[in-house]
Design a protein around this motif. Structure first.
Motif, PDB file in Angstrom:
ATOM      1  N   VAL A  18      17.579  73.828  18.914  1.00 18.08           N
ATOM      2  CA  VAL A  18      16.812  74.284  20.062  1.00 18.08           C
ATOM      3  C   VAL A  18      17.620  73.995  21.307  1.00 18.08           C
ATOM      4  N   HIS A  19      17.795  74.966  22.106  1.00 21.34           N
ATOM      5  CA  HIS A  19      18.523  74.773  23.358  1.00 21.34           C
ATOM      6  C   HIS A  19      17.547  74.761  24.516  1.00 21.34           C
ATOM      7  N   TYR A  20      17.524  73.654  25.204  1.00 16.08           N
ATOM      8  CA  TYR A  20      16.740  73.580  26.418  1.00 16.08           C
ATOM      9  C   TYR A  20      17.678  73.645  27.588  1.00 16.08           C
ATOM     10  N   LYS A  21      17.262  74.336  28.578  1.00 18.79           N
ATOM     11  CA  LYS A  21      18.065  74.280  29.794  1.00 18.79           C
ATOM     12  C   LYS A  21      17.777  72.959  30.463  1.00 18.79           C
ATOM     13  N   GLN A  22      18.839  72.376  30.942  1.00 20.55           N
ATOM     14  CA  GLN A  22      18.690  71.132  31.667  1.00 20.55           C
ATOM     15  C   GLN A  22      18.082  71.408  33.027  1.00 20.55           C
ATOM     16  N   THR A 309      17.652  83.242  32.156  1.00 19.07           N
ATOM     17  CA  THR A 309      19.017  83.782  32.097  1.00 19.07           C
ATOM     18  C   THR A 309      19.907  82.861  31.261  1.00 19.07           C
ATOM     19  N   HIS A 310      19.733  81.557  31.463  1.00 23.41           N
ATOM     20  CA  HIS A 310      20.476  80.567  30.673  1.00 23.41           C
ATOM     21  C   HIS A 310      20.181  80.759  29.169  1.00 23.41           C
ATOM     22  N   GLU A 311      18.909  80.866  28.831  1.00 23.23           N
ATOM     23  CA  GLU A 311      18.537  80.971  27.407  1.00 23.23           C
ATOM     24  C   GLU A 311      18.990  82.302  26.808  1.00 23.23           C
ATOM     25  N   TYR A 312      18.876  83.363  27.601  1.00 30.27           N
ATOM     26  CA  TYR A 312      19.313  84.663  27.063  1.00 30.27           C
ATOM     27  C   TYR A 312      20.834  84.684  26.891  1.00 30.27           C
ATOM     28  N   THR A 313      21.551  83.909  27.711  1.00 25.68           N
ATOM     29  CA  THR A 313      23.006  83.794  27.522  1.00 25.68           C
ATOM     30  C   THR A 313      23.301  83.204  26.147  1.00 25.68           C
ATOM     31  N   HIS A 314      22.534  82.182  25.753  1.00 24.70           N
ATOM     32  CA  HIS A 314      22.723  81.609  24.407  1.00 24.70           C
ATOM     33  C   HIS A 314      22.505  82.687  23.336  1.00 24.70           C
ATOM     34  N   LEU A 315      21.459  83.456  23.528  1.00 30.26           N
ATOM     35  CA  LEU A 315      21.133  84.481  22.533  1.00 30.26           C
ATOM     36  C   LEU A 315      22.246  85.531  22.457  1.00 30.26           C
ATOM     37  N   ILE A 332      29.139  76.216  24.978  1.00 31.74           N
ATOM     38  CA  ILE A 332      27.823  76.864  24.911  1.00 31.74           C
ATOM     39  C   ILE A 332      27.064  76.680  26.224  1.00 31.74           C
ATOM     40  N   GLU A 333      26.931  75.424  26.633  1.00 29.14           N
ATOM     41  CA  GLU A 333      26.116  75.145  27.822  1.00 29.14           C
ATOM     42  C   GLU A 333      26.851  75.505  29.111  1.00 29.14           C
ATOM     43  N   GLY A 334      28.164  75.298  29.112  1.00 26.56           N
ATOM     44  CA  GLY A 334      28.931  75.666  30.307  1.00 26.56           C
ATOM     45  C   GLY A 334      28.830  77.156  30.584  1.00 26.56           C
ATOM     46  N   ALA A 387      26.887  66.144  33.041  1.00 25.85           N
ATOM     47  CA  ALA A 387      27.749  66.714  32.007  1.00 25.85           C
ATOM     48  C   ALA A 387      27.605  68.242  31.949  1.00 25.85           C
ATOM     49  N   TYR A 388      26.386  68.728  32.176  1.00 27.30           N
ATOM     50  CA  TYR A 388      26.206  70.189  32.269  1.00 27.30           C
ATOM     51  C   TYR A 388      27.032  70.742  33.419  1.00 27.30           C
ATOM     52  N   GLY A 389      27.036  70.002  34.512  1.00 33.91           N
ATOM     53  CA  GLY A 389      27.825  70.435  35.666  1.00 33.91           C
ATOM     54  C   GLY A 389      29.307  70.496  35.339  1.00 33.91           C
TER      55      GLY A 389
END
Ligand code: ZN
Length: 448
Positions: A18-22, A309-315, A332-334, A387-389
């Motif tokens: 599961v990917h949550y946006k920070q 937008t972040h989550e759809y990028t993962h998809l 992935i997160e970057g 770290a996301y940054g």
């Protein structure tokens, strides 16, 4: 202050991630709450870090995220209409109901300030099991956190909107932020509650050109907006990445805490994939308890838009480019941050960290088991938001110095085969890891 991001949950003999946006700029001890994943069958407090990239003063008990300079704030702030009001609801005496809700909120705040579970039990609809569990778990996690016992909680109801099934949606304010919580009258008192699975009925499917939405009538006041926001997210990803999946994406609008996939407090949306089922995006309804408090002047849509937008990028990454299971965390997160939030690195405190020479390494070569590096971004114990940054800056750096996004995908493709960053850097860019790391650090100092 961070929230949570990514949970890899080995359950059901398979793997679900599961990917949550920070969330950024979170200053709330209340966000130091357990994120639980029901499919794991256990409550897992996820990495929380009391470091605020925007340098808040003393920690104050706030719930939710602070104002976010979102580049795309839809014009209308949230203002659910009362079209759903039943005739009974329409007749309620607004002043009396608001006073009743305020009484409950005062008790709720007092329970937190006094660390009094008995008081807490009085504010929740006793017939609603999930709601009782939610309120209690959130409370316990706060009290056990490093912020527990500080007090200072207070809430104010500023408006109410009659909703279905005799519920009322209350605009609740705390420290300038707004949330929308639902209440129901139980034995003459207005208590924190939400409809049960049986009351809420069955979800329906709505097919659009790019999505299959799964939604409930309970959220009909926001369904249309959420569908438009999802479409906007897809468009933004298409513009930035150049392609998106032709296949439809499943999007679940989760109506309440107790109905639909499990989510912890302060959830906007997440991307989930399993080996057994198609991947999907889950959005928490803005009128549910899990949705974080927001800046009312920006509206709940602002933070949510970037998150979608972040989550759809993962998809899109997973379906149209490289399976994300084969990529490093920072890739992935970057990438998701790079696509969704141009201010990600700044708002997450990268400039301050660079200035004080506290750059989180790409690879922790110290030999310790609990790696504190960007390759293990999603399981870090601290500084997750930062770290996301830094992950975002790595993508920016590669785009800037190694051939744009094509360069990024070249590295990802080699990494997919080699599963080693030094080997992938050598093969894709002809540089050693040490040289790449040095160049990135120099670039950081020039850029931030
Ligand atoms: Zn993510």
């Amino acid at each position: 202050m961070v929230q949570f991001n990514f949970i890899r949950c080995e359950a059901f003999g398979g793997s679900m991630s599961v990917h949550y946006k920070q969330l950024v700029r979170v200053t709330a001890p209340l966000l130091l709450l357990a994120v639980t994943l029901s499919s794991c069958g256990a409550i897992q407090p996820i990495g929380t870090t009391p470091v605020s990239p925007i340098g808040t003063a003393a920690p104050s008990p706030r719930t939710g995220v602070a104002a976010n300079p979102s580049p795309s704030t839809p014009a209308s702030a949230s203002a659910p209409t009362s079209s759903a009001a039943s005739s009974t609801a329409a007749q309620i005496d607004e002043q009396v109901v608001m006073a009743g809700i305020q009484e409950t909120l005062d008790l709720y705040a007092e329970a937190y300030n006094e660390n009094d579970p008995a008081l807490l039990a009085q504010v929740v609809d006793p017939s609603n099991g999930p709601m009782k569990r939610y309120v209690r778990t959130k409370f316990e996690n706060y009290q056990e956190s490093i912020f527990g016992g500080q007090g200072g909680f207070s809430y104010e109801v500023t408006a109410i909107t009659p909703h279905k099934l005799g519920f009322v949606i209350a605009d609740v304010e705390q420290y300038g932020l707004t949330g929308k919580w639902t209440f129901r009258e139980v034995n003459g008192r207005w208590l924190m509650s939400e409809p049960t699975r049986r009351e809420i009925g069955k979800p329906r499917k709505v097919e659009t050109e790019h999505f299959t939405f799964h939604m409930y009538d309970w959220t009909e006041d926001v369904n249309e907006t959420l569908m438009q926001q999802m479409e906007q997210a897809r468009e933004q990803v298409r513009e930035r990445l150049g392609k998106v999946p032709d296949t439809k994406a499943d999007v679940y609008i989760k109506p309440t805490f107790g109905v639909g996939p499990f989510t912890g407090p302060t959830t906007l949306a997440f991307y989930a994939r399993t080996y057994q089922a198609r991947d999907r995006i889950v959005i928490a309804a803005p009128n549910s308890y899990v949705f974080p408090f927001y800046d009312a002047s920006a509206g709940w849509q602002a933070d949510l838009q970037m998150t979608l937008t972040h989550e759809y990028t993962h998809l899109a990454n997973n379906r149209s480019f490289t399976p994300i299971a084969r990529m490093s965390d920072w890739m992935i997160e970057g990438l998701a941050e790079y696509v969704s939030d141009p201010l990600s690195a700044v708002s997450r405190g990268v400039p301050e960290a660079v200035a004080s020479d506290e750059i989180i390494p790409i690879m922790d070569t110290s030999g310790r088991i609990d790696k504190q590096d960007l390759e293990h971004l999603t399981i870090l114990e601290r500084d997750v938001s930062l770290a996301y940054g830094f992950a975002t800056t790595l993508v920016e750096f590669i785009v800037d110095r190694y051939g744009g996004l094509d360069g990024f995908w070249k590295l990802v493709q080699v990494y997919d085969k080699r599963q080693s960053l030094p080997a992938a850097l050598q093969e894709a860019f002809g540089v050693s890891y040490e040289q790449f790391d040095r160049e990135w650090r120099d670039w950081l100092k020039e850029t931030y």
